[in-house]
Design an enzyme around this catalytic site. Structure first.
Site, PDB file in Angstrom:
ATOM      1  N   LYS A  92     -61.471  79.079 102.116  1.00  7.34           N
ATOM      2  CA  LYS A  92     -61.170  78.926 103.700  1.00  7.34           C
ATOM      3  C   LYS A  92     -60.005  80.161 103.842  1.00  7.34           C
ATOM      4  O   LYS A  92     -60.351  80.823 104.870  1.00  7.34           O
ATOM      5  CB  LYS A  92     -60.435  77.594 103.924  1.00  7.34           C
ATOM      6  CG  LYS A  92     -59.943  77.564 104.978  1.00  7.34           C
ATOM      7  CD  LYS A  92     -60.742  77.540 106.088  1.00  7.34           C
ATOM      8  CE  LYS A  92     -60.148  77.729 107.641  1.00  7.34           C
ATOM      9  NZ  LYS A  92     -60.929  77.611 108.711  1.00  7.34           N
ATOM     10  N   TYR A  96     -56.742  84.044 124.062  1.00  2.90           N
ATOM     11  CA  TYR A  96     -56.359  84.727 122.760  1.00  2.90           C
ATOM     12  C   TYR A  96     -57.791  85.456 122.295  1.00  2.90           C
ATOM     13  O   TYR A  96     -57.823  86.444 121.657  1.00  2.90           O
ATOM     14  CB  TYR A  96     -56.054  83.755 121.610  1.00  2.90           C
ATOM     15  CG  TYR A  96     -57.113  83.125 120.975  1.00  2.90           C
ATOM     16  CD1 TYR A  96     -57.740  83.673 119.636  1.00  2.90           C
ATOM     17  CD2 TYR A  96     -57.623  81.844 121.211  1.00  2.90           C
ATOM     18  CE1 TYR A  96     -58.775  82.988 119.047  1.00  2.90           C
ATOM     19  CE2 TYR A  96     -58.592  81.021 120.476  1.00  2.90           C
ATOM     20  CZ  TYR A  96     -59.089  81.728 119.368  1.00  2.90           C
ATOM     21  OH  TYR A  96     -60.209  81.209 118.970  1.00  2.90           O
ATOM     22  N   ARG A 120     -73.542  98.934 103.675  1.00  2.00           N
ATOM     23  CA  ARG A 120     -72.564  98.202 103.174  1.00  2.00           C
ATOM     24  C   ARG A 120     -71.123  98.438 103.860  1.00  2.00           C
ATOM     25  O   ARG A 120     -70.053  98.117 103.175  1.00  2.00           O
ATOM     26  CB  ARG A 120     -72.552  98.867 101.464  1.00  2.00           C
ATOM     27  CG  ARG A 120     -73.655  98.305 100.755  1.00  2.00           C
ATOM     28  CD  ARG A 120     -73.472  98.779  99.276  1.00  2.00           C
ATOM     29  NE  ARG A 120     -73.713 100.353  99.337  1.00  2.00           N
ATOM     30  CZ  ARG A 120     -74.791 101.080  99.164  1.00  2.00           C
ATOM     31  NH1 ARG A 120     -75.801 100.132  99.368  1.00  2.00           N
ATOM     32  NH2 ARG A 120     -74.791 102.251  99.455  1.00  2.00           N
ATOM     33  N   CYS A 169     -55.765  80.523 113.888  1.00  2.00           N
ATOM     34  CA  CYS A 169     -56.214  80.653 112.316  1.00  2.00           C
ATOM     35  C   CYS A 169     -55.857  82.002 111.901  1.00  2.00           C
ATOM     36  O   CYS A 169     -54.846  81.977 111.024  1.00  2.00           O
ATOM     37  CB  CYS A 169     -57.671  80.258 112.678  1.00  2.00           C
ATOM     38  SG  CYS A 169     -58.160  78.936 113.160  1.00  2.00           S
TER      39      CYS A 169
HETATM   40  N1  SAJ Z   1     -60.656  89.894 116.635  1.00  3.22           N
HETATM   41  C1  SAJ Z   1     -60.406  91.224 116.860  1.00  3.22           C
HETATM   42  N2  SAJ Z   1     -61.659  91.944 116.482  1.00  3.22           N
HETATM   43  C2  SAJ Z   1     -62.446  91.698 115.933  1.00  3.22           C
HETATM   44  C3  SAJ Z   1     -62.821  90.090 115.797  1.00  3.22           C
HETATM   45  C4  SAJ Z   1     -61.667  89.431 116.466  1.00  3.22           C
HETATM   46  O1  SAJ Z   1     -59.327  91.879 117.428  1.00  3.22           O
HETATM   47  O2  SAJ Z   1     -63.401  92.181 115.373  1.00  3.22           O
HETATM   48  C5  SAJ Z   1     -59.541  88.833 117.383  1.00  3.22           C
HETATM   49  C6  SAJ Z   1     -60.025  88.255 118.663  1.00  3.22           C
HETATM   50  O3  SAJ Z   1     -59.796  88.972 120.001  1.00  3.22           O
HETATM   51  C7  SAJ Z   1     -58.883  87.085 118.494  1.00  3.22           C
HETATM   52  C8  SAJ Z   1     -58.652  86.957 117.023  1.00  3.22           C
HETATM   53  O4  SAJ Z   1     -59.100  88.061 116.448  1.00  3.22           O
HETATM   54  O5  SAJ Z   1     -57.714  87.510 118.984  1.00  3.22           O
HETATM   55  C9  SAJ Z   1     -59.392  85.647 116.302  1.00  3.22           C
HETATM   56  O6  SAJ Z   1     -60.563  85.705 116.749  1.00  3.22           O
HETATM   57  P1  SAJ Z   1     -61.895  85.343 115.794  1.00  3.22           P
HETATM   58  O7  SAJ Z   1     -62.988  85.233 116.626  1.00  3.22           O
HETATM   59  O8  SAJ Z   1     -61.746  86.265 114.937  1.00  3.22           O
HETATM   60  O9  SAJ Z   1     -61.361  83.941 115.062  1.00  3.22           O
HETATM   61  P2  SAJ Z   1     -61.144  82.383 115.590  1.00  3.22           P
HETATM   62  O10 SAJ Z   1     -59.518  82.431 115.188  1.00  3.22           O
HETATM   63  O11 SAJ Z   1     -61.455  81.937 117.076  1.00  3.22           O
HETATM   64  O12 SAJ Z   1     -61.798  81.626 114.428  1.00  3.22           O
HETATM   65  C10 SAJ Z   1     -61.630  81.749 112.950  1.00  3.22           C
HETATM   66  C11 SAJ Z   1     -63.099  82.161 112.243  1.00  3.22           C
HETATM   67  N3  SAJ Z   1     -62.963  82.514 111.131  1.00  3.22           N
HETATM   68  C12 SAJ Z   1     -63.816  83.494 110.633  1.00  3.22           C
HETATM   69  O13 SAJ Z   1     -64.931  83.873 111.493  1.00  3.22           O
HETATM   70  C13 SAJ Z   1     -63.610  84.001 109.228  1.00  3.22           C
HETATM   71  C14 SAJ Z   1     -63.724  80.650 112.266  1.00  3.22           C
HETATM   72  O14 SAJ Z   1     -64.654  80.683 111.687  1.00  3.22           O
HETATM   73  C15 SAJ Z   1     -62.546  79.647 111.472  1.00  3.22           C
HETATM   74  O15 SAJ Z   1     -63.177  78.283 111.608  1.00  3.22           O
HETATM   75  C16 SAJ Z   1     -61.498  79.614 112.358  1.00  3.22           C
HETATM   76  O16 SAJ Z   1     -60.867  80.861 112.435  1.00  3.22           O
HETATM   77  C17 SAJ Z   1     -60.599  78.648 111.681  1.00  3.22           C
HETATM   78  O17 SAJ Z   1     -60.373  77.550 112.509  1.00  3.22           O
HETATM   79  O18 SAJ Z   1     -59.923  78.818 110.793  1.00  3.22           O
END
Ligand code: SAJ
Length: 408
Positions: free
Chosen positions: A202, A306, A242, A256
């Site tokens: 996780k 966010y 890749r 998260c």
């Molecule tokens: N973000 C970026 N660049 C990206 C992707 C996201 O800057 O390429 C930023 C977003 O704008 C945001 C932050 O990252 O501010 C987090 O957003 P996110 O969409 O990456 O993730 P969360 O926090 O909404 O959900 C994550 C997910 N984890 C993964 O994809 C590995 C989700 O599957 C988890 O269940 C969740 O965390 C959790 O509960 O842990």
């Protein structure tokens, strides 16, 4: 089968409803009396597509009740928060008190499942010793598994059923019982392992994402010094079979990614804390862009949540930006977050510059020609690459894109 879920938040409440809708006799427990009363009255605080109707179905099924008081149960599932302390150490107090509550009700042959995100070793070293205060012995008398949630806010109901799931049981019977439990609604694959591996998996998933975003953010800052754009670089590099670069932006928010990687950090971790620092400092980079292109005048910030299309503002980069820009006059627009103005015209009126922080879908439809008439200045800083440079330039704007110094 009687099932008790402790912690009725973003994960616990939908999961409880899921089990109730699948015929389990579900008791949802929360220490927040007000929240329990609200749920009993059919009011749910969480904004999530489809969730309200799904929860109503669960309540109407007669299988779902909520309370602050524990009862005997066959299965206990812990879905409480695990925040970070000021010193970046995990705060396991909610997990510990949930385990304490269970230990007082635990009976022979019960199954206890932990879903909360925790540092590796927590199930074995922290949760089981508390459960054994009951006088019962794990493996012999009761079963335990760590089964992390992995759903994406905004898609919780879909991902709860469709995502694969990791089942980390303390012995084969724990694994099989937890597998049977989750197969009542999970359509994805169920992978069986031990609890510490499941805990690490996780954290590895969210850390991978955070570190990858940090790399993209570092590329963004480097690209600004060359006649190129990080957005083109990411897109073109990702054609390689890749390579999967993530997207840069104004920082990493949510509950998260800014938190979970810290659960892995000890004296041997270098990349993880550095990545956290890079992502946290992206807000300072946005401020540098503001100071360079719009050193004076009022600023309109677009987007407070966010990430896109949600009302969730936890650890949002915009909130950090607002704190740091306290000496500037700033107006904030967000179509989802009720604390902020949802009228774009009134927010941009008289401003010198617009700073777009979130790629809400509504921002694709903005007509820059209308905005330019109402603003005092003509600066647009796009931190998410969600606007069309040509359209904005033609409307008289100076278009600044985070991570780009490319003008051809
Ligand atoms: N973000 C970026 N660049 C990206 C992707 C996201 O800057 O390429 C930023 C977003 O704008 C945001 C932050 O990252 O501010 C987090 O957003 P996110 O969409 O990456 O993730 P969360 O926090 O909404 O959900 C994550 C997910 N984890 C993964 O994809 C590995 C989700 O599957 C988890 O269940 C969740 O965390 C959790 O509960 O842990």
């Amino acid at each position: 089968m009687k099932l008790t879920i402790l912690g009725l938040g973003y994960i616990g409440l939908p999961t409880a409803a899921m089990f109730a809708n699948r015929g389990y006799d579900v008791l949802g427990i929360d220490i927040d009396e007000e929240k329990v009363d609200e749920i009993n009255r059919g009011h749910f605080r969480i904004e999530e597509p489809g969730l309200k109707a799904f929860l109503r179905d669960a309540k109407n099924s007669g299988n779902f009740k909520v309370s602050t008081k524990m009862e005997d149960s066959d299965v206990f599932i812990i879905t409480v928060p695990t925040p970070l302390k000021e010193n970046k150490a995990p705060d396991l107090s909610y997990v510990e008190s949930a385990a304490e509550m269970i230990s007082k009700t635990l009976k022979k042959d019960n199954l206890v499942v932990l879903e909360s995100t925790v540092p590796p070793g927590t199930t074995i070293e922290t949760v089981i010793p508390i459960l054994e205060k009951s006088g019962l012995k794990s493996i012999d008398d009761f079963k335990v598994a760590y089964c992390p949630e992995r759903v994406m806010p905004g898609k919780i109901l879909k991902e709860l059923t469709e995502n694969d799931r990791i089942i980390g049981g303390i012995d084969e019977e724990s694994r099989q019982r937890a597998k049977k439990l989750y197969s009542s609604f999970v359509e994805g694959k169920l992978y069986l392992t031990n609890p510490t591996t499941a805990e690490f998996v996780k954290l590895a998933e969210n850390t991978y994402r955070d570190v990858n975003i940090a790399l993209a953010n570092e590329f963004a800052k480097l690209c600004e010094k060359h006649p190129t754009s990080v957005w083109d670089v990411v897109k073109l590099a990702n054609n390689h079979p890749r390579v999967y670069l993530h997207k840069p932006g104004p920082g990493v928010g949510g509950h998260c990614l800014p938190i979970d990687p810290w659960f892995l950090v000890d004296e041997d971790a270098e990349l993880i804390p550095t990545s956290r620092k890079i992502n946290d400092e992206m807000v300072d980079h946005v401020i540098k862009l503001i100071e360079k292109h719009a050193p004076e005048g009022q600023i309109a910030v677009l987007g407070a949540s966010y990430k896109a299309n949600t009302e969730d503002t936890r650890s949002s980069p915009t909130l950090q930006l607002l704190k740091k820009l306290h000496d500037r006059k700033v107006k904030v627009h967000d179509p989802y977050v009720s604390e902020y103005d949802s009228n774009l015209d009134s927010v941009i009126e008289g401003t010198e510059a617009i700073v777009l922080m979130v790629d809400h879908k509504e921002y694709n439809d903005i007509d820059p020609r209308i905005l330019s008439k109402k603003m005092k200045g003509n600066i647009i800083i796009d931190t998410k690459n969600c606007l069309e440079e040509k359209e904005w330039t033609e409307a008289g704007f100076k278009y600044v894109l985070l991570g780009s110094n490319k003008h051809d």
